[in-house]
Design a protein around this motif. Structure first.
Motif, PDB file in Angstrom:
ATOM      1  N   LYS A 158      12.610  12.501  -4.814  1.00 40.74           N
ATOM      2  CA  LYS A 158      12.693  13.547  -4.437  1.00 40.74           C
ATOM      3  C   LYS A 158      14.535  13.875  -4.587  1.00 40.74           C
ATOM      4  CE  LYS A 158       9.645  15.882  -2.038  1.00 40.74           C
ATOM      5  NZ  LYS A 158       9.347  17.495  -1.739  1.00 40.74           N
ATOM      6  N   GLY A 159      14.357  13.148  -5.647  1.00 45.79           N
ATOM      7  CA  GLY A 159      15.722  13.072  -6.152  1.00 45.79           C
ATOM      8  C   GLY A 159      17.148  12.342  -5.049  1.00 45.79           C
ATOM      9  N   TYR A 160      16.454  11.375  -4.371  1.00 49.38           N
ATOM     10  CA  TYR A 160      17.481  10.627  -3.971  1.00 49.38           C
ATOM     11  C   TYR A 160      17.885   9.555  -4.458  1.00 49.38           C
ATOM     12  CZ  TYR A 160      14.325  12.219   0.358  1.00 49.38           C
ATOM     13  OH  TYR A 160      13.476  12.708   1.482  1.00 49.38           O
ATOM     14  N   ALA A 161      17.230   8.605  -5.104  1.00 46.59           N
ATOM     15  CA  ALA A 161      18.054   8.112  -7.032  1.00 46.59           C
ATOM     16  C   ALA A 161      17.464   8.027  -7.796  1.00 46.59           C
ATOM     17  CB  ALA A 161      17.912   6.464  -5.589  1.00 46.59           C
TER      18      ALA A 161
ATOM     19  N   PRO B  28      16.501   3.835  -9.290  1.00 44.38           N
ATOM     20  CA  PRO B  28      16.674   3.030  -8.555  1.00 44.38           C
ATOM     21  C   PRO B  28      15.717   0.975  -9.664  1.00 44.38           C
ATOM     22  CG  PRO B  28      14.470   4.142  -7.967  1.00 44.38           C
ATOM     23  CD  PRO B  28      15.174   4.590  -8.695  1.00 44.38           C
ATOM     24  N   GLN B  29      16.686   0.175  -8.811  1.00 43.89           N
ATOM     25  CA  GLN B  29      15.715  -0.489  -9.256  1.00 43.89           C
ATOM     26  C   GLN B  29      15.648  -2.487  -8.449  1.00 43.89           C
ATOM     27  OE1 GLN B  29      18.621  -2.835 -12.697  1.00 43.89           O
ATOM     28  NE2 GLN B  29      17.742  -1.012 -13.560  1.00 43.89           N
ATOM     29  N   ILE B  30      13.618  -2.823  -7.535  1.00 44.26           N
ATOM     30  CA  ILE B  30      13.719  -2.825  -7.033  1.00 44.26           C
ATOM     31  C   ILE B  30      13.519  -4.275  -6.527  1.00 44.26           C
ATOM     32  CG2 ILE B  30      12.592  -2.978  -4.156  1.00 44.26           C
ATOM     33  CD1 ILE B  30      12.293  -0.002  -4.935  1.00 44.26           C
ATOM     34  N   LEU B  31      14.265  -5.278  -6.069  1.00 46.61           N
ATOM     35  CA  LEU B  31      13.326  -6.908  -5.620  1.00 46.61           C
ATOM     36  C   LEU B  31      13.101  -6.855  -4.440  1.00 46.61           C
ATOM     37  CD1 LEU B  31      15.937  -9.705  -6.143  1.00 46.61           C
ATOM     38  CD2 LEU B  31      15.271  -9.355  -3.403  1.00 46.61           C
ATOM     39  N   PHE B  32      11.909  -7.740  -4.391  1.00 45.47           N
ATOM     40  CA  PHE B  32      11.239  -7.869  -3.161  1.00 45.47           C
ATOM     41  C   PHE B  32      11.359  -9.775  -2.896  1.00 45.47           C
ATOM     42  CE2 PHE B  32       8.735  -4.094  -3.856  1.00 45.47           C
ATOM     43  CZ  PHE B  32       8.766  -3.705  -2.914  1.00 45.47           C
ATOM     44  N   GLY B  33      11.153  -9.622  -1.462  1.00 48.00           N
ATOM     45  CA  GLY B  33      11.621 -11.137  -1.643  1.00 48.00           C
ATOM     46  C   GLY B  33      10.851 -11.899  -0.133  1.00 48.00           C
ATOM     47  N   ALA B  34      10.885 -12.557   0.347  1.00 46.19           N
ATOM     48  CA  ALA B  34       9.903 -12.677   1.819  1.00 46.19           C
ATOM     49  C   ALA B  34      11.194 -14.415   2.124  1.00 46.19           C
ATOM     50  CB  ALA B  34       9.043 -13.533   1.247  1.00 46.19           C
TER      51      ALA B  34
ATOM     52  N   ALA C  70      13.286   4.407   1.864  1.00 45.35           N
ATOM     53  CA  ALA C  70      13.421   5.929   1.426  1.00 45.35           C
ATOM     54  C   ALA C  70      14.665   7.153   1.869  1.00 45.35           C
ATOM     55  CB  ALA C  70      12.522   6.542   0.632  1.00 45.35           C
ATOM     56  N   LEU C  71      14.559   7.332   2.847  1.00 45.87           N
ATOM     57  CA  LEU C  71      15.783   8.671   3.848  1.00 45.87           C
ATOM     58  C   LEU C  71      16.438   7.648   4.022  1.00 45.87           C
ATOM     59  CD1 LEU C  71      12.816  10.145   3.753  1.00 45.87           C
ATOM     60  CD2 LEU C  71      13.492  10.776   6.425  1.00 45.87           C
ATOM     61  N   THR C  72      16.673   6.056   4.479  1.00 45.45           N
ATOM     62  CA  THR C  72      18.294   5.742   4.438  1.00 45.45           C
ATOM     63  C   THR C  72      18.570   5.533   3.274  1.00 45.45           C
ATOM     64  OG1 THR C  72      17.116   4.035   6.251  1.00 45.45           O
ATOM     65  CG2 THR C  72      19.171   4.129   5.290  1.00 45.45           C
ATOM     66  N   ILE C  73      17.968   5.553   1.716  1.00 50.89           N
ATOM     67  CA  ILE C  73      18.876   5.149   0.634  1.00 50.89           C
ATOM     68  C   ILE C  73      19.368   6.791   0.772  1.00 50.89           C
ATOM     69  CG2 ILE C  73      18.351   5.418  -2.144  1.00 50.89           C
ATOM     70  CD1 ILE C  73      16.638   2.589  -1.074  1.00 50.89           C
ATOM     71  N   GLY C  74      18.225   8.169   0.293  1.00 52.64           N
ATOM     72  CA  GLY C  74      19.141   8.897   0.601  1.00 52.64           C
ATOM     73  C   GLY C  74      19.175   9.837   1.501  1.00 52.64           C
ATOM     74  N   LEU C  75      19.975   8.915   2.114  1.00 51.72           N
ATOM     75  CA  LEU C  75      20.929   9.858   3.230  1.00 51.72           C
ATOM     76  C   LEU C  75      22.160   8.575   2.797  1.00 51.72           C
ATOM     77  CD1 LEU C  75      19.556   8.784   7.141  1.00 51.72           C
ATOM     78  CD2 LEU C  75      20.096  10.593   6.125  1.00 51.72           C
TER      79      LEU C  75
ATOM     80  N   THR D  66       0.574  -0.962   0.130  1.00 51.09           N
ATOM     81  CA  THR D  66      -0.736  -0.446  -0.388  1.00 51.09           C
ATOM     82  C   THR D  66       0.824   1.271  -0.319  1.00 51.09           C
ATOM     83  OG1 THR D  66      -0.143  -0.034   2.047  1.00 51.09           O
ATOM     84  CG2 THR D  66      -1.493  -1.041   1.333  1.00 51.09           C
ATOM     85  N   LYS D  67       1.912   1.408   0.620  1.00 52.35           N
ATOM     86  CA  LYS D  67       2.993   2.549   0.815  1.00 52.35           C
ATOM     87  C   LYS D  67       3.988   2.512  -0.534  1.00 52.35           C
ATOM     88  CE  LYS D  67       2.877   4.311   4.326  1.00 52.35           C
ATOM     89  NZ  LYS D  67       2.729   5.655   4.781  1.00 52.35           N
ATOM     90  N   LEU D  68       3.825   1.717  -2.446  1.00 52.74           N
ATOM     91  CA  LEU D  68       4.928   2.045  -2.507  1.00 52.74           C
ATOM     92  C   LEU D  68       4.931   3.126  -3.544  1.00 52.74           C
ATOM     93  CD1 LEU D  68       4.589  -1.737  -4.961  1.00 52.74           C
ATOM     94  CD2 LEU D  68       6.554  -0.794  -3.693  1.00 52.74           C
ATOM     95  N   PRO D  69       4.293   4.259  -3.998  1.00 56.25           N
ATOM     96  CA  PRO D  69       3.833   4.665  -4.016  1.00 56.25           C
ATOM     97  C   PRO D  69       4.715   6.440  -2.917  1.00 56.25           C
ATOM     98  CG  PRO D  69       1.808   4.153  -4.465  1.00 56.25           C
ATOM     99  CD  PRO D  69       1.925   3.483  -3.296  1.00 56.25           C
ATOM    100  N   GLU D  70       4.205   5.821  -2.174  1.00 57.72           N
ATOM    101  CA  GLU D  70       5.118   6.782  -1.519  1.00 57.72           C
ATOM    102  C   GLU D  70       7.068   6.812  -1.059  1.00 57.72           C
ATOM    103  OE1 GLU D  70       2.228   5.991   0.143  1.00 57.72           O
ATOM    104  OE2 GLU D  70       1.301   7.030   0.915  1.00 57.72           O
ATOM    105  N   LEU D  71       6.833   5.400  -1.627  1.00 59.91           N
ATOM    106  CA  LEU D  71       8.240   5.047  -1.462  1.00 59.91           C
ATOM    107  C   LEU D  71       9.031   5.572  -3.216  1.00 59.91           C
ATOM    108  CD1 LEU D  71      10.384   3.761  -1.200  1.00 59.91           C
ATOM    109  CD2 LEU D  71       9.874   1.381  -2.080  1.00 59.91           C
ATOM    110  N   PHE D  72       8.084   5.632  -3.754  1.00 52.65           N
ATOM    111  CA  PHE D  72       9.169   5.811  -5.141  1.00 52.65           C
ATOM    112  C   PHE D  72       8.863   7.216  -5.547  1.00 52.65           C
ATOM    113  CE2 PHE D  72       9.297   1.876  -6.581  1.00 52.65           C
ATOM    114  CZ  PHE D  72      10.187   1.593  -7.498  1.00 52.65           C
TER     115      PHE D  72
END
Length: 336
Positions: A100-103, A106-112, A266-271, A88-94
Protein backbone atom coordinates in the motif's frame (compact mmCIF):
# COMPACT_ATOMS: atom_id res chain seq x y z
CA UNK A 1 21.55 -4.83 9.58
CA UNK A 2 18.55 -4.41 7.30
CA UNK A 3 19.48 -6.18 4.06
CA UNK A 4 17.12 -8.43 2.10
CA UNK A 5 13.42 -8.18 1.35
CA UNK A 6 10.38 -9.52 3.18
CA UNK A 7 8.67 -12.47 1.48
CA UNK A 8 5.22 -13.68 2.46
CA UNK A 9 5.99 -16.91 0.61
CA UNK A 10 9.06 -17.54 2.77
CA UNK A 11 7.00 -16.74 5.87
CA UNK A 12 4.31 -19.20 4.76
CA UNK A 13 6.84 -21.91 4.00
CA UNK A 14 8.40 -21.54 7.46
CA UNK A 15 4.98 -21.71 9.11
CA UNK A 16 4.11 -24.84 7.12
CA UNK A 17 7.40 -26.48 8.08
CA UNK A 18 6.81 -25.76 11.77
CA UNK A 19 3.29 -27.15 11.55
CA UNK A 20 4.51 -30.33 9.85
CA UNK A 21 7.34 -30.87 12.31
CA UNK A 22 5.37 -29.96 15.43
CA UNK A 23 7.71 -27.06 16.22
CA UNK A 24 6.46 -23.85 17.80
CA UNK A 25 6.94 -20.40 16.32
CA UNK A 26 8.41 -19.61 19.77
CA UNK A 27 10.47 -22.75 20.08
CA UNK A 28 13.24 -21.17 22.18
CA UNK A 29 10.81 -19.92 24.82
CA UNK A 30 8.67 -23.04 24.83
CA UNK A 31 11.66 -25.36 25.20
CA UNK A 32 13.33 -23.28 27.89
CA UNK A 33 10.27 -22.67 30.04
CA UNK A 34 9.19 -26.32 29.97
CA UNK A 35 12.56 -27.98 30.44
CA UNK A 36 14.70 -25.74 32.66
CA UNK A 37 14.20 -24.20 36.11
CA UNK A 38 13.40 -20.51 36.09
CA UNK A 39 16.64 -19.44 37.75
CA UNK A 40 18.56 -20.71 34.68
CA UNK A 41 16.53 -18.86 32.07
CA UNK A 42 18.49 -16.47 29.86
CA UNK A 43 17.82 -14.37 26.79
CA UNK A 44 18.56 -15.95 23.44
CA UNK A 45 22.11 -14.89 22.46
CA UNK A 46 20.82 -12.94 19.47
CA UNK A 47 18.61 -10.80 21.72
CA UNK A 48 20.74 -10.40 24.85
CA UNK A 49 21.47 -6.69 25.55
CA UNK A 50 24.50 -7.41 27.75
CA UNK A 51 27.47 -5.82 26.03
CA UNK A 52 25.21 -4.28 23.40
CA UNK A 53 26.92 -1.76 21.16
CA UNK A 54 24.51 -0.42 18.53
CA UNK A 55 21.43 -1.68 16.74
CA UNK A 56 21.66 -0.12 13.27
CA UNK A 57 19.13 0.75 10.58
CA UNK A 58 21.16 1.61 7.50
CA UNK A 59 20.59 2.74 3.94
CA UNK A 60 21.99 0.59 1.13
CA UNK A 61 21.69 0.19 -2.63
CA UNK A 62 18.88 -2.25 -1.90
CA UNK A 63 17.19 0.07 0.61
CA UNK A 64 18.23 3.64 -0.19
CA UNK A 65 15.69 5.28 2.15
CA UNK A 66 15.47 3.03 5.21
CA UNK A 67 12.84 3.70 7.86
CA UNK A 68 13.56 2.42 11.38
CA UNK A 69 10.59 0.87 13.20
CA UNK A 70 10.92 -0.59 16.70
CA UNK A 71 8.20 -2.70 18.31
CA UNK A 72 8.83 -3.62 21.95
CA UNK A 73 6.22 -5.39 24.02
CA UNK A 74 5.71 -6.26 27.63
CA UNK A 75 5.96 -10.06 28.07
CA UNK A 76 4.91 -10.16 31.72
CA UNK A 77 1.65 -11.68 32.94
CA UNK A 78 -1.22 -11.52 30.47
CA UNK A 79 0.90 -9.50 28.02
CA UNK A 80 3.03 -12.47 26.98
CA UNK A 81 0.38 -13.44 24.42
CA UNK A 82 1.19 -10.30 22.40
CA UNK A 83 4.20 -11.62 20.46
CA UNK A 84 2.29 -14.77 19.46
CA UNK A 85 -0.39 -12.57 17.92
CA UNK A 86 2.22 -10.33 16.26
CA UNK A 87 3.94 -13.34 14.72
CA UNK A 88 0.76 -14.54 13.04
CA UNK A 89 0.00 -11.06 11.71
CA UNK A 90 3.36 -10.16 10.16
CA UNK A 91 2.09 -10.66 6.57
CA UNK A 92 -0.69 -8.13 7.18
CA UNK A 93 1.81 -5.63 8.59
CA UNK A 94 4.10 -5.89 5.58
CA UNK A 95 1.24 -6.05 3.13
CA UNK A 96 0.11 -2.63 4.28
CA UNK A 97 3.54 -1.05 4.64
CA UNK A 98 4.89 -2.24 1.30
CA UNK A 99 2.04 -3.02 -1.06
CA UNK A 100 0.00 0.00 0.00
CA UNK A 101 3.04 2.26 -0.16
CA UNK A 102 3.11 3.50 3.44
CA UNK A 103 6.88 2.96 3.63
CA UNK A 104 9.10 1.70 0.82
CA UNK A 105 11.97 0.45 2.98
CA UNK A 106 10.88 -0.36 6.54
CA UNK A 107 13.41 -2.01 8.83
CA UNK A 108 11.78 -3.51 11.91
CA UNK A 109 13.32 -4.34 15.27
CA UNK A 110 11.37 -6.52 17.71
CA UNK A 111 12.08 -6.62 21.42
CA UNK A 112 10.54 -7.50 24.76
CA UNK A 113 10.27 -5.79 28.15
CA UNK A 114 10.11 -7.35 31.61
CA UNK A 115 10.90 -6.09 35.10
CA UNK A 116 14.51 -5.55 36.11
CA UNK A 117 13.59 -5.73 39.80
CA UNK A 118 12.55 -9.38 39.66
CA UNK A 119 12.72 -10.99 36.19
CA UNK A 120 15.50 -13.15 34.85
CA UNK A 121 15.37 -11.39 31.46
CA UNK A 122 14.15 -7.79 31.79
CA UNK A 123 14.99 -6.74 28.22
CA UNK A 124 15.46 -8.44 24.85
CA UNK A 125 16.39 -6.63 21.61
CA UNK A 126 16.52 -7.91 18.04
CA UNK A 127 18.06 -6.25 15.02
CA UNK A 128 16.53 -3.87 12.50
CA UNK A 129 15.60 -6.21 9.64
CA UNK A 130 14.04 -5.79 6.21
CA UNK A 131 13.54 -9.48 5.49
CA UNK A 132 12.23 -12.63 7.17
CA UNK A 133 15.00 -12.63 9.77
CA UNK A 134 12.70 -10.42 11.84
CA UNK A 135 10.43 -13.47 12.16
CA UNK A 136 13.43 -15.33 13.61
CA UNK A 137 14.07 -12.52 16.11
CA UNK A 138 10.43 -12.53 17.15
CA UNK A 139 10.48 -16.30 17.55
CA UNK A 140 13.60 -16.22 19.73
CA UNK A 141 11.98 -14.03 22.38
CA UNK A 142 11.64 -15.57 25.83
CA UNK A 143 8.05 -15.18 27.03
CA UNK A 144 8.99 -15.06 30.68
CA UNK A 145 5.60 -14.04 32.06
CA UNK A 146 6.98 -12.66 35.32
CA UNK A 147 6.63 -9.05 36.37
CA UNK A 148 6.60 -7.36 39.72
CA UNK A 149 2.87 -6.95 40.30
CA UNK A 150 3.20 -3.25 41.20
CA UNK A 151 1.71 -1.64 38.04
CA UNK A 152 5.25 -0.94 36.84
CA UNK A 153 7.59 -2.66 34.40
CA UNK A 154 10.99 -1.64 33.04
CA UNK A 155 9.86 0.25 29.95
CA UNK A 156 12.42 2.89 30.84
CA UNK A 157 15.23 0.41 30.09
CA UNK A 158 13.76 -0.07 26.61
CA UNK A 159 13.74 3.70 26.16
CA UNK A 160 17.37 3.86 27.32
CA UNK A 161 18.32 1.21 24.74
CA UNK A 162 16.56 3.08 21.95
CA UNK A 163 18.14 6.38 23.00
CA UNK A 164 21.73 5.27 23.47
CA UNK A 165 22.15 2.01 21.58
CA UNK A 166 20.58 2.71 18.18
CA UNK A 167 21.89 4.44 15.08
CA UNK A 168 19.36 5.05 12.31
CA UNK A 169 20.03 6.58 8.90
CA UNK A 170 16.50 7.95 8.45
CA UNK A 171 17.33 10.38 11.24
CA UNK A 172 21.07 10.82 10.83
CA UNK A 173 21.02 11.32 7.05
CA UNK A 174 17.56 12.75 6.39
CA UNK A 175 16.43 14.29 9.67
CA UNK A 176 13.39 12.00 9.75
CA UNK A 177 12.36 10.22 12.90
CA UNK A 178 11.78 6.52 13.02
CA UNK A 179 8.92 4.93 14.97
CA UNK A 180 8.95 3.28 18.37
CA UNK A 181 5.90 1.33 19.55
CA UNK A 182 5.75 0.14 23.15
CA UNK A 183 2.94 -2.33 23.81
CA UNK A 184 1.98 -2.81 27.44
CA UNK A 185 -0.47 -2.19 30.25
CA UNK A 186 1.62 -0.79 33.11
CA UNK A 187 3.67 2.28 33.98
CA UNK A 188 7.41 2.81 33.58
CA UNK A 189 9.56 3.27 36.64
CA UNK A 190 10.27 6.93 37.33
CA UNK A 191 13.93 6.73 36.39
CA UNK A 192 16.51 4.61 34.61
CA UNK A 193 18.53 3.19 37.49
CA UNK A 194 22.29 3.19 37.02
CA UNK A 195 22.69 -0.16 38.80
CA UNK A 196 20.16 -1.79 36.45
CA UNK A 197 21.89 -0.34 33.39
CA UNK A 198 25.16 -1.84 34.60
CA UNK A 199 23.51 -5.21 35.22
CA UNK A 200 21.45 -5.39 32.01
CA UNK A 201 23.76 -3.67 29.50
CA UNK A 202 27.14 -3.56 31.17
CA UNK A 203 27.22 0.23 30.60
CA UNK A 204 29.11 2.24 33.17
CA UNK A 205 26.78 5.09 34.08
CA UNK A 206 26.96 6.53 37.56
CA UNK A 207 23.72 8.49 37.96
CA UNK A 208 20.08 7.59 37.53
CA UNK A 209 18.27 9.21 34.59
CA UNK A 210 14.73 10.59 35.09
CA UNK A 211 12.15 9.00 32.79
CA UNK A 212 11.37 12.34 31.14
CA UNK A 213 15.03 12.94 30.36
CA UNK A 214 15.56 9.56 28.69
CA UNK A 215 12.30 9.96 26.78
CA UNK A 216 13.49 13.35 25.54
CA UNK A 217 16.60 11.61 24.17
CA UNK A 218 14.53 8.94 22.45
CA UNK A 219 12.23 11.50 20.85
CA UNK A 220 15.17 13.07 19.10
CA UNK A 221 15.24 9.89 16.96
CA UNK A 222 11.82 8.25 17.20
CA UNK A 223 8.16 9.14 17.33
CA UNK A 224 7.07 7.17 20.40
CA UNK A 225 3.70 5.46 20.87
CA UNK A 226 2.30 3.39 23.73
CA UNK A 227 -0.37 0.83 22.78
CA UNK A 228 -2.63 -0.66 25.46
CA UNK A 229 -4.36 -3.73 23.98
CA UNK A 230 -7.58 -5.41 25.01
CA UNK A 231 -7.12 -8.48 27.17
CA UNK A 232 -4.27 -6.98 29.19
CA UNK A 233 -4.70 -7.08 32.96
CA UNK A 234 -4.70 -3.31 33.46
CA UNK A 235 -6.71 -2.05 30.48
CA UNK A 236 -8.46 1.18 31.39
CA UNK A 237 -6.43 1.76 34.54
CA UNK A 238 -6.50 5.51 35.08
CA UNK A 239 -3.07 5.68 36.73
CA UNK A 240 -1.43 3.84 33.84
CA UNK A 241 -3.18 5.86 31.15
CA UNK A 242 -2.60 9.12 33.00
CA UNK A 243 1.12 8.49 33.36
CA UNK A 244 1.64 7.63 29.70
CA UNK A 245 -0.54 10.51 28.50
CA UNK A 246 1.50 12.90 30.59
CA UNK A 247 4.61 11.57 28.84
CA UNK A 248 3.28 11.03 25.30
CA UNK A 249 0.08 13.03 24.92
CA UNK A 250 -2.13 11.77 22.08
CA UNK A 251 0.36 9.02 21.25
CA UNK A 252 -1.28 6.68 23.76
CA UNK A 253 -3.43 4.24 21.79
CA UNK A 254 -6.15 2.15 23.44
CA UNK A 255 -6.92 -0.91 21.31
CA UNK A 256 -10.15 -2.88 21.70
CA UNK A 257 -8.80 -5.99 19.95
CA UNK A 258 -5.29 -7.38 20.35
CA UNK A 259 -5.68 -9.03 16.95
CA UNK A 260 -5.64 -5.58 15.33
CA UNK A 261 -2.21 -4.59 16.67
CA UNK A 262 -0.31 -5.01 13.37
CA UNK A 263 -2.93 -3.08 11.40
CA UNK A 264 -2.79 -0.33 14.04
CA UNK A 265 0.99 -0.09 13.77
CA UNK A 266 0.86 -0.03 9.97
CA UNK A 267 -1.78 2.71 9.78
CA UNK A 268 0.02 4.77 12.42
CA UNK A 269 3.12 4.68 10.23
CA UNK A 270 1.04 5.49 7.15
CA UNK A 271 -0.41 8.53 8.93
CA UNK A 272 3.01 9.60 10.19
CA UNK A 273 4.53 9.32 6.72
CA UNK A 274 1.56 11.25 5.30
CA UNK A 275 0.98 8.39 2.85
CA UNK A 276 -2.70 8.21 3.85
CA UNK A 277 -5.36 9.84 5.92
CA UNK A 278 -7.34 7.68 8.32
CA UNK A 279 -10.25 7.15 5.93
CA UNK A 280 -7.90 5.93 3.18
CA UNK A 281 -6.16 3.64 5.65
CA UNK A 282 -9.44 2.07 6.71
CA UNK A 283 -10.28 1.54 3.04
CA UNK A 284 -6.95 -0.25 2.66
CA UNK A 285 -7.85 -2.57 5.54
CA UNK A 286 -11.10 -3.46 3.82
CA UNK A 287 -9.22 -3.98 0.56
CA UNK A 288 -6.94 -6.62 2.10
CA UNK A 289 -9.86 -8.37 3.74
CA UNK A 290 -9.12 -7.24 7.30
CA UNK A 291 -12.03 -6.99 9.72
CA UNK A 292 -10.08 -4.67 12.03
CA UNK A 293 -11.36 -1.41 10.52
CA UNK A 294 -13.76 -0.45 13.32
CA UNK A 295 -11.20 -1.20 16.03
CA UNK A 296 -8.37 0.63 14.28
CA UNK A 297 -10.56 3.58 13.36
CA UNK A 298 -11.59 4.06 16.97
CA UNK A 299 -8.02 3.64 18.26
CA UNK A 300 -6.50 6.11 15.80
CA UNK A 301 -9.28 8.69 15.67
CA UNK A 302 -7.17 11.31 17.45
CA UNK A 303 -4.06 10.61 15.38
CA UNK A 304 -6.15 10.64 12.23
CA UNK A 305 -6.95 14.30 12.73
CA UNK A 306 -3.34 15.16 12.01
CA UNK A 307 -0.07 13.30 12.25
CA UNK A 308 3.31 13.46 10.62
CA UNK A 309 6.90 12.44 11.08
CA UNK A 310 8.93 15.09 12.82
CA UNK A 311 12.29 16.37 11.66
CA UNK A 312 15.41 16.55 13.74
CA UNK A 313 15.36 18.89 16.72
CA UNK A 314 18.27 20.03 18.85
CA UNK A 315 15.96 20.76 21.80
CA UNK A 316 14.06 18.06 23.72
CA UNK A 317 10.31 17.94 23.16
CA UNK A 318 9.89 17.14 26.85
CA UNK A 319 11.43 19.27 29.52
CA UNK A 320 13.28 16.74 31.70
CA UNK A 321 13.02 19.11 34.65
CA UNK A 322 9.25 19.62 34.55
CA UNK A 323 8.30 16.20 33.09
CA UNK A 324 5.80 17.84 30.76
CA UNK A 325 5.47 18.18 27.01
CA UNK A 326 7.04 21.40 25.81
CA UNK A 327 4.27 21.80 23.27
CA UNK A 328 4.21 22.26 19.48
CA UNK A 329 7.19 24.17 18.18
CA UNK A 330 8.88 24.42 21.57
CA UNK A 331 11.82 22.38 20.38
CA UNK A 332 12.21 24.18 17.08
CA UNK A 333 10.90 21.08 15.34
CA UNK A 334 9.14 21.29 11.98
CA UNK A 335 6.39 18.90 10.95
CA UNK A 336 7.13 17.60 7.48
Amino acid sequence: MGSGTWSTNVYGAAASYRAASGASAFDYSDRLTTSAPRHTWTAHPSLDPKGLTTRESRDSDEHPASLAVSVLFDVTGSMRTVPRVLQTKLPELFGLLLRKGYAAHPQILFGAVGDATCDRVPLQLGQFESDNRMDDDLGNILLEGGGGGQLTESYELALYAMARHTSIDCHEKRGRRGYLFLIGDEMPYGKVKAREVRAVFGDEIHEDIPIAAVLAEVRQKFDVYFIVPAGAAHVGNTAVLGTWRKLLGQNVIELDDLGAVCETIALTIGLGEEAIDLAAGLDDLADIGSDAGATVGKALATLGRGSGTLARSSVPLIDPHTDTDAGPGAGGTTRL
